[in-house]
Structure formats: C-alpha cells, structure tokens
Design a protein around this motif. Structure first.
Motif, PDB file in Angstrom:
ATOM      1  N   ALA A 163     -10.555 -12.830  -1.026  1.00 44.14           N
ATOM      2  CA  ALA A 163     -10.440 -12.348  -2.409  1.00 44.14           C
ATOM      3  C   ALA A 163     -10.032 -10.876  -2.407  1.00 44.14           C
ATOM      4  N   THR A 164     -10.565 -10.130  -1.443  1.00 50.67           N
ATOM      5  CA  THR A 164     -10.237  -8.708  -1.338  1.00 50.67           C
ATOM      6  C   THR A 164      -8.761  -8.514  -1.012  1.00 50.67           C
ATOM      7  N   GLY A 165      -8.295  -9.248   0.000  1.00 53.38           N
ATOM      8  CA  GLY A 165      -6.879  -9.144   0.371  1.00 53.38           C
ATOM      9  C   GLY A 165      -5.976  -9.559  -0.778  1.00 53.38           C
ATOM     10  N   PHE A 166      -6.384 -10.600  -1.471  1.00 55.73           N
ATOM     11  CA  PHE A 166      -5.570 -11.128  -2.571  1.00 55.73           C
ATOM     12  C   PHE A 166      -5.521 -10.132  -3.728  1.00 55.73           C
ATOM     13  N   TRP A 167      -6.673  -9.565  -4.042  1.00 55.31           N
ATOM     14  CA  TRP A 167      -6.764  -8.529  -5.077  1.00 55.31           C
ATOM     15  C   TRP A 167      -5.910  -7.321  -4.713  1.00 55.31           C
ATOM     16  N   ALA A 168      -6.043  -6.869  -3.477  1.00 56.11           N
ATOM     17  CA  ALA A 168      -5.307  -5.678  -3.041  1.00 56.11           C
ATOM     18  C   ALA A 168      -3.800  -5.902  -3.173  1.00 56.11           C
ATOM     19  N   LEU A 199       2.786  -1.510   4.880  1.00 54.84           N
ATOM     20  CA  LEU A 199       1.960  -1.021   5.980  1.00 54.84           C
ATOM     21  C   LEU A 199       0.499  -1.355   5.704  1.00 54.84           C
ATOM     22  N   ILE A 200      -0.148  -1.958   6.699  1.00 59.04           N
ATOM     23  CA  ILE A 200      -1.577  -2.255   6.599  1.00 59.04           C
ATOM     24  C   ILE A 200      -2.284  -1.494   7.715  1.00 59.04           C
ATOM     25  N   ILE A 201      -3.195  -0.621   7.346  1.00 57.23           N
ATOM     26  CA  ILE A 201      -3.898   0.175   8.350  1.00 57.23           C
ATOM     27  C   ILE A 201      -5.253  -0.478   8.609  1.00 57.23           C
ATOM     28  N   GLY A 202      -5.418  -1.008   9.823  1.00 59.72           N
ATOM     29  CA  GLY A 202      -6.663  -1.672  10.184  1.00 59.72           C
ATOM     30  C   GLY A 202      -6.500  -3.177  10.290  1.00 59.72           C
ATOM     31  N   ALA A 203      -6.657  -3.728  11.493  1.00 58.76           N
ATOM     32  CA  ALA A 203      -6.517  -5.180  11.701  1.00 58.76           C
ATOM     33  C   ALA A 203      -7.871  -5.832  11.897  1.00 58.76           C
ATOM     34  N   GLY A 204      -8.861  -5.376  11.136  1.00 60.14           N
ATOM     35  CA  GLY A 204     -10.133  -6.086  11.081  1.00 60.14           C
ATOM     36  C   GLY A 204      -9.951  -7.317  10.215  1.00 60.14           C
ATOM     37  N   PRO A 205     -11.014  -8.092  10.013  1.00 61.66           N
ATOM     38  CA  PRO A 205     -10.879  -9.316   9.214  1.00 61.66           C
ATOM     39  C   PRO A 205     -10.284  -9.071   7.820  1.00 61.66           C
ATOM     40  N   THR A 206     -10.707  -8.003   7.126  1.00 59.86           N
ATOM     41  CA  THR A 206     -10.163  -7.753   5.785  1.00 59.86           C
ATOM     42  C   THR A 206      -8.699  -7.318   5.863  1.00 59.86           C
ATOM     43  N   GLY A 207      -8.386  -6.513   6.862  1.00 59.06           N
ATOM     44  CA  GLY A 207      -6.984  -6.114   7.061  1.00 59.06           C
ATOM     45  C   GLY A 207      -6.102  -7.332   7.279  1.00 59.06           C
ATOM     46  N   ILE A 208      -6.589  -8.261   8.078  1.00 61.10           N
ATOM     47  CA  ILE A 208      -5.801  -9.466   8.360  1.00 61.10           C
ATOM     48  C   ILE A 208      -5.680 -10.345   7.106  1.00 61.10           C
ATOM     49  N   CYS A 209      -6.764 -10.459   6.354  1.00 62.09           N
ATOM     50  CA  CYS A 209      -6.674 -11.219   5.091  1.00 62.09           C
ATOM     51  C   CYS A 209      -5.664 -10.559   4.150  1.00 62.09           C
TER      52      CYS A 209
END
Lengths: 497, 497
Positions: free
Chosen positions: A307-312, A325-335
């Motif tokens: 939901a966070t990735g989708f919202w963003a 550009l996505i900074i950070g490949a943690g789970p939320t970054g990947i979503c």
C-alpha cells in the motif's frame, strides 16, 4: 425491553423444560422433521434429570417482564451445552446476552458447542466457527448438527516495555463497535516499524498492545453495521484505520482520518496482528477481500508495504519516458519499485548499499539498474534526459539519502519522502532556489487495497520473493532475532499463527 | 555575396551621384510623384557640391563585385544624411551594413535621419523611431518624409561591485540574436531581488550588468525570427528568459529553460531594465503585448511579482472552501493574495509583522484576515475546518516563517515556498511524519503573462495600489534609498526612464 440474567434455580426447572420443548418444536421445525424434533425434545421430560444437569453446570436464565424468556448452561471445560430462547422472544438480543454471560464464566482456551442447523448462524455471529459437521443418533433417528468452537484465549506478541516484546496468552479480541470485525490471522509479518516500537522510538506506541500491522486472515465475527463483508471471507488487513466518512477520508487522505484510532493504530495504539486473532475497527475500510486465486503469501503485503509503494507511486505522477530513482532496496523500496514498474517509466534506478540486498535485486530484478551510493550521481546523469531523475523516492531515511534524493532530482522533479526518519533533515532552500522541486512527505494513504489485490490477481504485482523466511507464531522471537539482525539474507519474515 | 565597405573617395563622385538619381527615380517612384522625384533628384547634379558634402562628412561606399552598390554619410553630431542602395542590389543586407557602419562612427547620444516614405520601414527595422512627420519644400513642390531618431547611448543603473550600484551612460543595447527584441522601457520598478544583488547575495549576478527585471515598454527593434510582435507594440517584459522549445519550457517549467540565459537572467546575468532600453532574448516568450486599455502602471508587475503570485497559486491547487494562509504581506505576498482571490477560497489569512504593511492591508484589503505572527496559530485554527490552513504560501523567507508555514498547515496540505531564503531550513520529518505535507519549493515559472494581462484587462487583478512612489530614472538612487529603508510606507517604487 429489560432483560435480567440470573442463575438458574430448581424452581425454574419446569418452566425451562417447557420452553425447551416449545422452542425446539417451533423454531427448529424449519430445519428438522417432526420425527427428529420428537427424539430431540420429547414430551415426557425427566424433570429431575433436567434439574440436575442445570445445577451441576453453570446455568442461567434470562427473565423479561417476570417471564423466563431463555436459558443456557456451560461447564468448566467451556462446553456450552444448551442455549434456548423462547420463540416469542427471539431477535431481541437475549441469546447474545446469554451466550456472552456463559462465555464469561469460564477460563478455558476455547468454548465449544454442538449447534443445530437452526442455531449455526447465531453462533457464527457470536464468533464461533464450524469445526466439523456432526450426526447424532437418538432412538434410531439421525439428527445433523455442527461442532463449533470459539477461541477465548490466544497467543499474542506484546510490547511490554522499551526493548521488551513478550509472547503471551491473551483474551481473543471481542467486537467493541458495530463496525468492527474479528479476523483470525492466517499469515502475518514483521515490519521495521515493529523494531522501531521495540526500541521505544515510536512515541505513540502504547505499552501492553499486541504488535504487528501487516497480515491476512479470515473474518470470524462482524459488528452489525459492517456492510461489505461476511463471516468466512479471506481478507487483507489495512495497516490504517479509517472511518471513510470524514473530510480526510473522503479526499483519500486516510492516514489522517480524524477518528481517535485513525491512521496507523493497529499494533501501535490498539492491539495488532502478531497474534491468532485481531480486532479490526471500521472493517469495511480496514479489510479487503482477497480474490480466490490469490494466496495468503501473495496478499500478505497488501495492507502495508505494498500500500505504501502504491501510494507513493500514485502521488509521484510518473510519466512514460521518466527516469525513476528509488533510494533503498529494503522491502518497502522494492514494493515501491514494483508499483513504479506498473507505470512503465523509461528507466528505473535503485540505489542500495547492502551487498545482500544488491544481490537480491540483481537476482530478482535484473531489468532494473541497481547502483551503490558512490556511483549514484554519475549513473543518474548517464541514465536521464534532463539532468537528473524525473521522480525520486527516498525509502532509506537517513541524512545522506535525503541529500541524495534532492541532489539527484532534475529541476521541477517530484521527490517522494517515503522513509521514516529518526532526525530532522536540512532543506537547503538557497541552494535549491529555482530548481522548483516538489517534496511530498510521507505516511501511506492506504486506500487502494482493492486495486492492489486486483493487480496481484492479474499477475502484475508479485511480492512473494520478498518472503525469505517463515516462522510459526510460537517461534516469533527467533523471527525477530533474524529480521532485526538482518541475518541469512532476510528480506521479510512471514509469521504463521 | 561579398560586400566591401570603404571610405568615400572623390573618384566615387559621379558613380554615387548617378546611383542616387537612378535609385530615387526607381525605388522611390512607388511613394512619390514624378514631379516630386524630379525636385528631389534632378538630372543636373552639381558634382562639385556633391563631392564636398561627402568629403566634409563621414562617408562610405559599399562595393560588390567592383561595383558601387550603395553609399551613405553621417556627420559627427549623428545626423545621418544620405543612405542609398542601388535598386539592383536591394534586399541583400547592404543598407543595414552601411547604416551600422555609419552609426559606429559617432559618439553622440543618438542618430537622426530624415527618412523618405520608402525608407521609413527600413529605418524602423534598424531601431529608428519616428519622432515627427515632416514636409520639405523644393522649388515650390512639397515632399513628405519623417524625422527619425535612434538612441545610441542611454542611462542605465549598473551593478558595479558588491554594495555599489551606479547610474551611468551606456550604449543602447543591440539585437544580438534573431529572436531578440530591443524594448524602450516606459516604466520599471525596483524589486527586493535588486537589493539582494546590491548586497552581493545573488552569486549568479554579473558585475557590470544593468539591473532591473520588472518593466514594461515599447518594442523598438526586432530580430528577424520574432514572430508574434511588431515594432511599436506595448509590452510587459517577462522576468524569465526561456526558449519555449526545450523539455522544461514545453512542460511549463520555464524557470529551468536549458538555454544559457534560461531562467532569471535579465538584470542579473544579462543587462536588465533599470535603463532607457533593454534587450530581451526570445522576445516571443519574453514579451507580452499589453491590451490597449491597460495602462503601463496596471501592467507593471505582470512579468515578475504578479507572475510569481500567479504561478504560486497555479501550483497550489486551491479549492472553493479552502482556508488559504499567506505569510508575508510584502509586494509578492500581496500579488499572491490577489491571485489566490481569483480562486474564491473560503477564507484568506495574511500574516504580517510590519505595522505599515498591516495598515496597508487593512486599508486596501479589509475583506482579508490580517494577523500578526503571535496570533497566527489561534487565528488559523479558528478560521479553518480541518485543523489548519488547506494551502499555505510562505512569502517571507526566514526560519520563523518557514516553521509557521508547516505548523499552520492542516494534514495533507500544500505548502508553497515562494520566498528566497538566505539560510537552509530545518525540515523536522520525524515530527511531521504522517502529516503528509507537500512542499513546493520556489522560483516562478512565469509563462502565464498573457492570462495575467487578460485578467487585468477584465478588472480582476489590480496591483496599482502597490505603486506607492514614482521616481524618474535619473533619481533612481533616491528611489533605492527609500525602498531599501522601507521609508514613507513604501510598497513598490515605479521608475520612469
């Protein structure tokens, strides 16, 4: 109507026995044959025996206007034997009152009951689930009923004090409001926000609450005002609680719902889902039905990091030729990356420092440009048409990455601040004057779960590679140990209650 | 074709005289009668007298393929007497080359010429303006022509060094690019950015440039590729230079036009308009025609502070019931307020500390809630429906006002950072996590001047109360003294060249 509940007395014997006979032969007549009703409730009741059963167990009667309108009994193991309400007094909440009173008498883990075909929906409404269908034989006649159970206590992972989470027995949550639902959790997860709570860096977190805010499950019980769900529905739980009616909800700003539990409450301010059951307020907005062909594992991240990735991505306004550009490949970054892919941008660059995560990226998403922070600026310039990334998502949350975000953005870019920061950041407005950047600061507005689940169903989003480990709820401490210390290449841990 | 320009020699006498006769009787025949042409260029030329005039003045001939194709002369006072190009050599740039060479010979303030009806358009193209129509009488015959002038030097207020602006004589700017225009400034103003330049706090400002970037005037000369303007058009000058063709221009992000002079160049990186004339690059985007019934005073702020207010409001997404907060009632704050009014928000609150400005607000805009910083938070809460202002414009530019901006914004609000700050600001992301604010950082994209002028024409925007003082260009130092020290209730000073 005034209903008085009191303990059964021997003087109630005949009246209750008569009520039993009349009720069975009227109310249950729609589900059973006359022959069946006769063997179930025969005319010649043995009053002495009847009385003894009631005196030997925890028995109550409900009295309305001096008339016994219903009765019930339970033993100390939690076996609820009888519960009857006279046909003329049904639909007035008497049964529910008797049931709740009886449940309150016992300290057992669960309540069990053999419910008739007729009573089954009533018990379902009270949070009982069918364990098996049953056949009783009386005087050679067969009667169908259901063995049903309701859990009274459960395992729940609890925020005891700063630095201390404990797995303990708790009461199964109850419906507190007519828009609530009780969900039996079938799969949950651990989120980095849980770690923030554990270390006392979430001031709003309330000691004693059950943690966990990312889960899927089955609807077990529903408040009377819930419109869009039914018992037994498989659902994704939304991390946010929102009424759907206030100004913020109506505008999609559900994270700022004005209800006292609005926003991120589950597992923070109210009991969450690292447990066997969870109460979800405003169930119509807080739960989303999972399509039949989507597994629990596929749906697990719907309500929080997805939901966070989708919202963003929704607020980022990505255009087809953009460099994202996505900074950070943690789970939320990947979503966030997976949701950005839905917009088909020209290029996606993911910046990550951790070698394990870089490896994970390269293995699972070779089509994405994964780059370390030291090479980021050059890579962005090489891979963008207008002097920087068109859209930047900051999903890392430290000073360096905040600076990277605005520096790597082209003029007039959107910079989406998804991360949660521990420190204030410096916004060097004189240096960026005229660059006309837009900063959208964070906090998921998770109101797109239905669309997300539909995209999962269509195979357009797949987060299952993120589930690198699965633990049972009783082993949740081991799961935290692994997740917190980023051992064994962990991305996300799934928890099975 | 190779054109050689050389000084006139006596041996050129007959050829030039013959060229004169032939040109007049052919080229000018479309504008004059035969009788007029005969008294203008008679067959019996006095060669000696002709030669003497040419030897006594600064005279040149243009030679093409060994043939004299044209000639011209000028005296030291800047009176350009004759300029002729043979009919067979017209349209090849020979006249322009002769004209520019002659102009270069003199140090006078202006060049004057009596131009025939036929030559008038040519001289207009060279930047000459008709001062008056004239009638010559020769041998009892009347001939109409035009007395025209072109300014060569002018007064210009110049950034000499940090802390030092000087009013000095400079060359009138020339067309440098075929998309340029030369504009005769009819009204200019002083902006606080000029003060920033004066004090050396605009690093991009180039020493030696003429300052001033807010002005209106009349088109005096046009490059060959300018499409939408004609000489004599009354125009508002856009503070920003933008090509109209690059990615940023095409998306309306004209402040980030990739041209080397893109963005705010006028009066900062190239000569500006606190002068009698200004060169405007990309005239088609940099100039906007002022409607006939709009005065210079009404149009004065179109290209800068009004464009800023309009841009800020455009990106702010104001909705009908919104409470709009504007921090700072300086000229740009007031322009922002005027543009916000066009959106008919529920309420407008303006925060200001200066008593003179508060008085100005109360006198001119009694319908607006004007409040001092100490009462701001309470006033915003009282006057907003969702816990804060729906849209905030920060037009003050200090630490306190930046903090006010995000504190007074409701969740999910737009905060438009219009001000120019001297210091970086602190963005306390942990405190505002979940508030989901959008910050749009500043630098006008001034591409709405046509719409702004149309709104002025319709009476929907009136900035004339802002012009509290008017000075002539020669007194500009007094104007700066007043403006910089905020004397006499000054809001904006108009400068008349």
């Amino acid at each position: 109507m005034n209903i008085e509940i009191r303990r059964y007395k021997t003087t109630d014997c005949e009246k209750t026995a008569k009520l039993f006979y009349e009720t069975v032969h009227s109310v249950n007549a729609r589900d059973y044959t006359e022959e069946q009703l006769d063997v179930w409730a025969s005319k010649d009741i043995d009053f002495e025996k009847w009385n003894k059963v009631f005196l030997d167990s925890l028995s109550i009667v409900a009295v309305c206007e001096n008339i016994i309108a219903g009765f019930g009994n339970i033993d100390e193991t939690g076996y609820l034997d009888r519960l009857y309400v006279h046909k003329d007094y049904q639909g007035k909440g008497i049964g529910e009152k008797i049931c709740k009173t009886l449940e309150g008498f016992v300290k057992s883990e669960k309540i069990s009951v053999y419910a008739s075909i007729t009573a089954k929906p009533f018990f379902e409404k009270q949070g009982y689930r069918v364990i098996r269908e049953n056949t009783v034989e009386r005087k050679g006649i067969l009667l169908k009923n259901y063995y049903m159970e309701k859990r009274i206590s459960m395992l729940a992972y609890t925020y005891e004090d700063s630095g201390k989470f404990v797995l303990k027995e708790k009461q199964v949550p109850k419906i507190l409001n007519d828009r609530d639902a009780i969900v039996k959790v079938t799969l949950g997860s651990i989120c980095s926000s849980d770690i923030h709570i554990k270390h006392g860096s979430v001031p709003k977190a309330v000691k004693g609450i059950t943690v966990g805010h990312e889960m899927v499950g089955i609807v077990e019980e529903l408040g009377s005002q819930v419109k869009n769900l039914k018992i037994g529905d498989r659902v994704a739980v939304n991390v946010e609680t929102f009424c759907g009616d206030c100004f913020f909800c109506k505008n999609g700003f559900v994270n700022n719902c004005t209800d006292k539990n609005g926003g991120w409450a589950l597992g923070c301010r109210i009991d969450g889902g690292q447990a066997e059951y969870v109460r979800v307020p405003f169930a119509d907005t807080g739960l989303t039905k999972i399509p039949d062909n989507v597994t629990d594992e596929q749906a697990l991240f719907t309500g929080d990091i997805l939901a966070t990735g989708f919202w963003a991505v929704r607020i980022a306004d990505i255009k087809p030729q953009d460099t994202v550009l996505i900074i950070g490949a943690g789970p939320t970054g990947i979503c966030t990356m997976l949701c950005a892919m839905l917009k088909n941008p020209g290029k996606i660059i993911v910046c990550e420092n951790d070698s394990g995560r870089i490896e994970f990226m390269k293995k699972n998403y070779p089509q994405v440009i994964t780059v370390t922070p030291d090479k980021l600026k050059d890579t962005v310039i090489e891979n963008s048409s207008h002097g920087g990334a068109d859209v930047v998502f900051e999903v890392a949350g430290i000073k360096d990455t905040f600076k990277m975000a605005w520096e790597c953005a082209r003029p007039n870019a959107n910079v989406i601040i998804v991360a949660l920061y521990d420190e204030p950041q410096v916004l060097p407005l004189p240096d960026m004057y005229g660059k006309n950047l837009t900063f959208k600061t964070g906090g998921v507005d998770g109101c797109d779960c239905e669309e997300i689940l539909s995209l999962i169903e269509q195979g357009k989003i797949d987060t299952t590679p993120l589930i690198t480990h699965t633990y049972s709820l009783k082993d949740i401490e081991k799961a935290y140990e692994l997740f917190e210390n980023k051992k064994d290449g962990v991305m996300k841990v799934a928890i099975k209650p």
